[in-house]
Design an enzyme around this catalytic site. Sequence first.
Site, short mmCIF file in Angstrom:
data_model
loop_
_atom_site.label_atom_id
_atom_site.label_comp_id
_atom_site.label_asym_id
_atom_site.label_seq_id
_atom_site.Cartn_x
_atom_site.Cartn_y
_atom_site.Cartn_z
N ARG A 256 0.83 -1.20 0.00
CA ARG A 256 0.00 0.00 0.00
C ARG A 256 0.86 1.25 0.00
NH1 ARG A 256 -4.79 -1.80 4.25
NH2 ARG A 256 -5.27 -3.72 3.12
N ARG A 271 2.43 0.90 10.30
CA ARG A 271 1.95 1.29 8.97
C ARG A 271 3.10 1.21 7.98
NH1 ARG A 271 -2.75 3.74 8.00
NH2 ARG A 271 -3.00 4.10 10.20
N GLU A 343 -6.25 -1.33 15.40
CA GLU A 343 -6.84 -2.28 14.45
C GLU A 343 -5.89 -3.41 14.10
OE1 GLU A 343 -8.15 -0.47 10.77
OE2 GLU A 343 -8.13 -2.41 9.76
N SER A 346 -10.16 -6.39 10.12
CA SER A 346 -11.33 -5.69 9.67
C SER A 346 -12.13 -6.68 8.84
CB SER A 346 -10.89 -4.50 8.82
OG SER A 346 -11.98 -3.69 8.50
N ARG A 384 1.00 -6.71 12.54
CA ARG A 384 0.43 -6.12 13.74
C ARG A 384 0.27 -7.14 14.86
NH1 ARG A 384 -3.72 -1.30 11.75
NH2 ARG A 384 -2.09 -0.10 10.69
#
Length: 419
Positions: A256, A271, A343, A346, A384
């Site tokens: 990403r 991130r 998070e 999801s 994560r």
Amino acid sequence: MHNLKEIRKNFDTFKKALKKRLIDFDLEKLEKLDKQNRECILKKETLEKEKKDISKSKDKTLYTKSKEISVSIEKISKQQKIIKGDLEKILFNLPNIPHSDVPIGKDENDNVEIKRIGQIPNFDFKPKSHYELGEKLGMLDFDLATKTSGSRFVFVKNKLALLERAISNFMLDTHVTKNGYEEISPPLLASENTMFGTGQLPKFENDQFEVKVDKENDRKFLIPTAEVILTNMVKEKILDEDDLPLRFVASTPCFRKEAGSYGKDTKGMIRQHQFYKVEMVSIVEQSKCLDELERMTNCATGILDLLELPYRKVILCSGDMGFSAEKTYDIEVWLPSEKKFREISSCSSCSTFQSFRMRSRYRNKKKEILYTGTLNGSGLAVGRTLIAILENYQKKDGSITIPKVLRPYMNNSEKISLN
RNA sequence: GGAGAGAUGGCUGAGCGGUUGAAAGCACCGGUCUUGAAAACCGGCAAAGGGGCAACUCUUUCCUGGGUUCGAAUCCCAGUCUCUCCGCCA
């Protein structure tokens, strides 16, 4: 993507439903273009019929007339193409309609916590962040990654590399053997059309890494999530009702750009431009979407239960949901260094929104052709999870206890330490 | 990278420039027969879009995009993909 045929039946209801996203869309224009488009089609088809009849008659005296009709058809076709293009520009960029279960809200502050599970650890010392721990162990190297690749990359080394692999394998094994998912090792590049199918394109092109391909009209993108490629496995297919549900799981790197997140989570590996994620995808009958969402979310939280990490389950508000989702649960894991839930998964139901883009359908018992429902969820984000383990399982001396369920994947060792 | 062959409905597979949306077979569905099933026989069986309250009807689609023609699955051009052989390679 929305089915125009359906929404034109009741445009006002559609407008109201989309308003829940709290963003304005030019739906009046959509309605107008739709009308114009259909008028064009009607005119065009009338002419086409006329022309076809002439050619069938083989009446030579009418041949010149047929030529004239061709000119008119061409003219109206051109016009219709332009209208259709404008129409699609709007339609392709409209997000899914939030389900009635979804709380109305603007951003993450309006998300609603559903439950908390697990004990938040009490440390008799100041808990370190994952990057402090990792760097002290010499097993996370951000500076080296900057040198080789740039910002937002990391080298994971030694026992932490093994831990990362263990996490991934443990999750895959659990989803395959306990949760009934089929393991897939998919391509990591996706075509433009595939990216369109799940909704990454055209609206979110800026978030994607495009790979340079020499051919024209052949664009390829690094997948931002395995959702893209797993969901598109049913692209342009008409399945049988008996084939459903389909459940796929894959552990893949994800890429990403993180455009627009400058200054956000710049420290550490929260991130990154590249990270591993175990992804679950389900293809179901539309009516079963919400049940499947609960099931999938439980598969995700089940992993955290087994890892004995504290987390909470949150339902996203209408404004915070992703483009393709009708309903989304986020699972957030406790990070001691931030004293916050972050998070880690999801899970979304996309109803028929993606199916309509992909033209993925199934035939029911009555032989009717219906669009499938699609769902996707992380189970879980591997990077994560690694962070969460480092921070929650840390000891005062900077060593890390390995969660019990991962030990079989790590030569039965119990902790990671300097020595 | 070089040389060939091909792409037609869920699958297999015909197809002359003119009712070919497309033969035939398989699969599937309905019926007859049967206590039930099988076999046999009869019938049905593509998708998308438009119009219509509906029965229904029209248009498009034989890999994709152009072209020739009154008319293209069929002829021409470009591209994509697949297969076989050779070379290279994890």
